[in-house]
Design a protein around this motif. Structure first.
Motif, PDB file in Angstrom:
ATOM      1  N   GLU A 181      -5.290   3.575 -12.797  1.00  9.81           N
ATOM      2  CA  GLU A 181      -6.154   3.194 -11.444  1.00  9.81           C
ATOM      3  C   GLU A 181      -5.434   3.546  -9.758  1.00  9.81           C
ATOM      4  OE1 GLU A 181      -8.081  -0.609 -10.452  1.00  9.81           O
ATOM      5  OE2 GLU A 181      -9.323  -0.453  -8.553  1.00  9.81           O
ATOM      6  N   ALA A 182      -6.713   4.572  -8.906  1.00  3.51           N
ATOM      7  CA  ALA A 182      -5.499   4.828  -8.001  1.00  3.51           C
ATOM      8  C   ALA A 182      -6.666   4.028  -6.464  1.00  3.51           C
ATOM      9  CB  ALA A 182      -6.383   6.457  -7.343  1.00  3.51           C
ATOM     10  N   LEU A 183      -5.383   3.372  -5.999  1.00  2.00           N
ATOM     11  CA  LEU A 183      -5.457   2.136  -5.220  1.00  2.00           C
ATOM     12  C   LEU A 183      -4.995   2.614  -3.634  1.00  2.00           C
ATOM     13  CD1 LEU A 183      -4.172  -0.340  -7.573  1.00  2.00           C
ATOM     14  CD2 LEU A 183      -6.250  -0.528  -6.395  1.00  2.00           C
ATOM     15  N   VAL A 184      -5.793   2.689  -2.603  1.00  2.00           N
ATOM     16  CA  VAL A 184      -5.633   3.476  -1.450  1.00  2.00           C
ATOM     17  C   VAL A 184      -4.534   2.196  -0.535  1.00  2.00           C
ATOM     18  CG1 VAL A 184      -7.143   2.813   0.037  1.00  2.00           C
ATOM     19  CG2 VAL A 184      -6.409   4.704   0.390  1.00  2.00           C
ATOM     20  N   ARG A 185      -3.820   3.193   0.880  1.00  2.00           N
ATOM     21  CA  ARG A 185      -3.184   2.488   1.133  1.00  2.00           C
ATOM     22  C   ARG A 185      -2.977   3.598   2.620  1.00  2.00           C
ATOM     23  NH1 ARG A 185      -3.336  -0.444  -2.231  1.00  2.00           N
ATOM     24  NH2 ARG A 185      -1.841  -1.373  -3.977  1.00  2.00           N
ATOM     25  N   TRP A 186      -2.355   2.866   3.384  1.00  2.00           N
ATOM     26  CA  TRP A 186      -2.290   3.544   5.119  1.00  2.00           C
ATOM     27  C   TRP A 186      -1.095   3.414   5.652  1.00  2.00           C
ATOM     28  CZ3 TRP A 186      -5.645   1.295  10.213  1.00  2.00           C
ATOM     29  CH2 TRP A 186      -5.083   2.210  10.836  1.00  2.00           C
ATOM     30  N   GLY A 190      -3.439  12.624   8.195  1.00  2.00           N
ATOM     31  CA  GLY A 190      -3.000  12.460   6.570  1.00  2.00           C
ATOM     32  C   GLY A 190      -1.749  11.223   6.287  1.00  2.00           C
ATOM     33  N   HIS A 191      -2.692  10.243   7.487  1.00  2.00           N
ATOM     34  CA  HIS A 191      -1.736   9.377   6.966  1.00  2.00           C
ATOM     35  C   HIS A 191      -2.069   7.903   5.889  1.00  2.00           C
ATOM     36  CE1 HIS A 191       0.031   8.957  11.015  1.00  2.00           C
ATOM     37  NE2 HIS A 191      -0.034  10.026  10.868  1.00  2.00           N
ATOM     38  N   LEU A 192      -3.360   8.393   4.583  1.00  2.00           N
ATOM     39  CA  LEU A 192      -3.121   7.858   3.878  1.00  2.00           C
ATOM     40  C   LEU A 192      -2.347   8.023   2.489  1.00  2.00           C
ATOM     41  CD1 LEU A 192      -7.182   7.421   3.897  1.00  2.00           C
ATOM     42  CD2 LEU A 192      -6.140   5.606   4.806  1.00  2.00           C
ATOM     43  N   LEU A 227      -0.305  -0.513   5.014  1.00  2.00           N
ATOM     44  CA  LEU A 227      -0.900  -1.234   5.309  1.00  2.00           C
ATOM     45  C   LEU A 227      -0.881  -1.593   3.402  1.00  2.00           C
ATOM     46  CD1 LEU A 227      -1.783  -0.854   8.113  1.00  2.00           C
ATOM     47  CD2 LEU A 227      -0.313  -2.758   7.424  1.00  2.00           C
ATOM     48  N   PRO A 228      -1.762  -2.519   2.551  1.00  2.00           N
ATOM     49  CA  PRO A 228      -2.818  -2.928   1.864  1.00  2.00           C
ATOM     50  C   PRO A 228      -4.327  -2.494   1.637  1.00  2.00           C
ATOM     51  CG  PRO A 228      -2.153  -5.047   2.937  1.00  2.00           C
ATOM     52  CD  PRO A 228      -0.948  -3.945   3.081  1.00  2.00           C
ATOM     53  N   PRO A 229      -5.160  -2.277   0.950  1.00  2.00           N
ATOM     54  CA  PRO A 229      -6.460  -1.970   1.852  1.00  2.00           C
ATOM     55  C   PRO A 229      -6.713  -3.376   2.259  1.00  2.00           C
ATOM     56  CG  PRO A 229      -6.224  -1.725  -1.025  1.00  2.00           C
ATOM     57  CD  PRO A 229      -4.853  -1.802  -0.579  1.00  2.00           C
ATOM     58  N   GLY A 230      -6.603  -4.481   2.061  1.00  2.00           N
ATOM     59  CA  GLY A 230      -7.220  -5.860   2.717  1.00  2.00           C
ATOM     60  C   GLY A 230      -7.559  -6.056   3.579  1.00  2.00           C
ATOM     61  N   ASP A 262       2.318  -3.193 -15.095  1.00  5.78           N
ATOM     62  CA  ASP A 262       2.674  -2.742 -13.929  1.00  5.78           C
ATOM     63  C   ASP A 262       2.281  -2.600 -12.536  1.00  5.78           C
ATOM     64  OD1 ASP A 262       4.870  -0.716 -13.291  1.00  5.78           O
ATOM     65  OD2 ASP A 262       4.085   0.388 -15.284  1.00  5.78           O
ATOM     66  N   ARG A 263       2.991  -2.273 -11.228  1.00  9.24           N
ATOM     67  CA  ARG A 263       2.573  -2.529 -10.471  1.00  9.24           C
ATOM     68  C   ARG A 263       2.322  -0.994 -10.105  1.00  9.24           C
ATOM     69  NH1 ARG A 263       4.094  -7.671  -6.740  1.00  9.24           N
ATOM     70  NH2 ARG A 263       4.966  -8.690  -8.577  1.00  9.24           N
ATOM     71  N   PRO A 264       0.985  -1.512  -8.755  1.00  6.85           N
ATOM     72  CA  PRO A 264       0.123  -0.030  -8.000  1.00  6.85           C
ATOM     73  C   PRO A 264       2.117   0.998  -7.407  1.00  6.85           C
ATOM     74  CG  PRO A 264      -0.385  -1.709  -7.513  1.00  6.85           C
ATOM     75  CD  PRO A 264       0.340  -2.485  -8.161  1.00  6.85           C
ATOM     76  N   GLN A 265       2.024   2.237  -7.887  1.00  9.26           N
ATOM     77  CA  GLN A 265       3.271   3.033  -7.545  1.00  9.26           C
ATOM     78  C   GLN A 265       2.282   4.598  -6.936  1.00  9.26           C
ATOM     79  OE1 GLN A 265       5.222   3.310 -11.244  1.00  9.26           O
ATOM     80  NE2 GLN A 265       3.527   1.728 -11.581  1.00  9.26           N
TER      81      GLN A 265
END
Ligand code: C2E
Ligand code: MG
Ligand code: MG
Ligand code: MG
Length: 285
Positions: A59-64, A38-40, A72-75, A261-264
């Protein structure tokens, strides 16, 4: 393309490019464990109407959320994940979470269409479309509130299969967007054949287009093509007000970028739904 399973059970796909990049297997294994633990997280970046500057999607953008390394960013982890079967598990999680959140907003009276990035490997699965449709049903979310974003590369790797799957997705009422448009190799002649609703102009053309005539010309052309094909045009990477104004004047429908706006996290976006427009000069326009 061939597959090989490493000691940890992660299936790596090799497409003849093994020399150019070595996957970080330790991190991949850790990612898979992290997904299951459950860390995403999903961050949501709002899409604003170019004219009214009202929120008209996200837009939904994944982070870890890594226990030691922080958010952590997806890159940092997606490129490796996309070369292995870990991307399938990741995408399942992202869709489930995004559809759930969108349904929660919908039930609260906020009709925010949410866009989810779809990896080529996920789309290549037989179960891709049925899985997404089952989620909509489970969460009782109207299909029109979900958009899937695919890159040109995703469509071109297996054009017939991808087009058929995207057509199925659209037939169900889900919207389809081409992401990072302009960075791939889609022939313009193919564009009218593709089962899509939306073009997202890549930020490499958008950012600072106001001081680059060449970039501005490309952006204007893409907008003209999109309008001729009756597609919604989204400009990504809008980083300043002159660019936002130029895009609105050129006829872009939606704007996405740090200037607006930023991803939030979902809670942060939720507080803004149904509130005032963004952008420095929005109130005097
Ligand atoms: P993308 O789909 O093109 O998403 C937009 C990226 O641009 C996001 O980066 C966003 O934070 C960034 N961005 C937005 N506005 C600006 C701006 O004004 N300036 C600049 N310089 N950047 C801006 P992020 O979140 O790091 O995501 C990077 C890429 O990772 C995404 O590009 C997408 O291709 C991929 N990705 C993210 N989440 C997922 C996911 O859940 N599944 C899949 N398959 N891919 C994902
Ligand atoms: Mg995207
Ligand atoms: Mg994009
Ligand atoms: Mg992009």
């Amino acid at each position: 393309r061939s597959a090989k399973r490493d000691r940890t059970g992660v299936v790596l796909w090799t497409a003849g490019d093994t020399t150019t990049h070595r996957a970080d297997l330790r991190q991949l294994t850790e990612l898979r464990t992290g997904i299951r633990a459950g860390h995403l997280r999903l961050h949501y970046q709002p899409l604003y109407s170019a004219g009214s500057r009202e929120i008209n999607g996200a837009e939904a953008l994944v982070r870890w959320q890594h226990p030691q390394r922080g958010m952590l960013p997806p890159g940092v982890f997606l490129p490796d994940a996309e070369r292995s079967d870990v991307i399938l598990e990741l995408t399942d999680w992202v869709f489930a979470e995004a559809v759930h959140q969108t349904a929660v907003w919908h039930r609260a009276g906020h009709d925010v269409p949410v866009s989810v990035n779809l990896s080529p490997a996920y789309l290549a699965q037989e179960r891709a479309v049925p899985t997404i449709l089952a989620l909509l049903e489970l969460e009782r979310l109207p299909a029109r509130l979900l958009t899937v974003e695919v890159t040109e590369t995703a469509v071109l790797t297996r054009p017939d299969q991808a087009a058929a799957r995207l057509a199925e997705i659209r037939a169900a009422g889900i919207r389809v967007a081409i992401d990072d448009f302009g960075t791939g190799y889609t022939s313009l002649g193919l564009l009218p054949e593709l089962p899509i609703d939306e073009l997202k102009i890549d930020r490499s053309f958008v950012s600072r287009m106001h001081d680059s005539p060449a970039r501005a010309t490309i952006v204007h052309s893409v907008i003209a093509i999109a309008r001729a094909l009756d597609l919604t045009v989204v400009a990504e990477g809008v980083e300043d007000e002159p660019t936002a104004l130029a895009l609105a004047a050129a006829g872009a429908d939606l704007l996405q970028g740090y200037h607006l706006d930023r991803p939030q996290p979902a809670e942060q976006l939720e507080a803004k739904l149904g509130q005032h427009p963004a952008g420095r000069h929005a109130s005097i326009r």
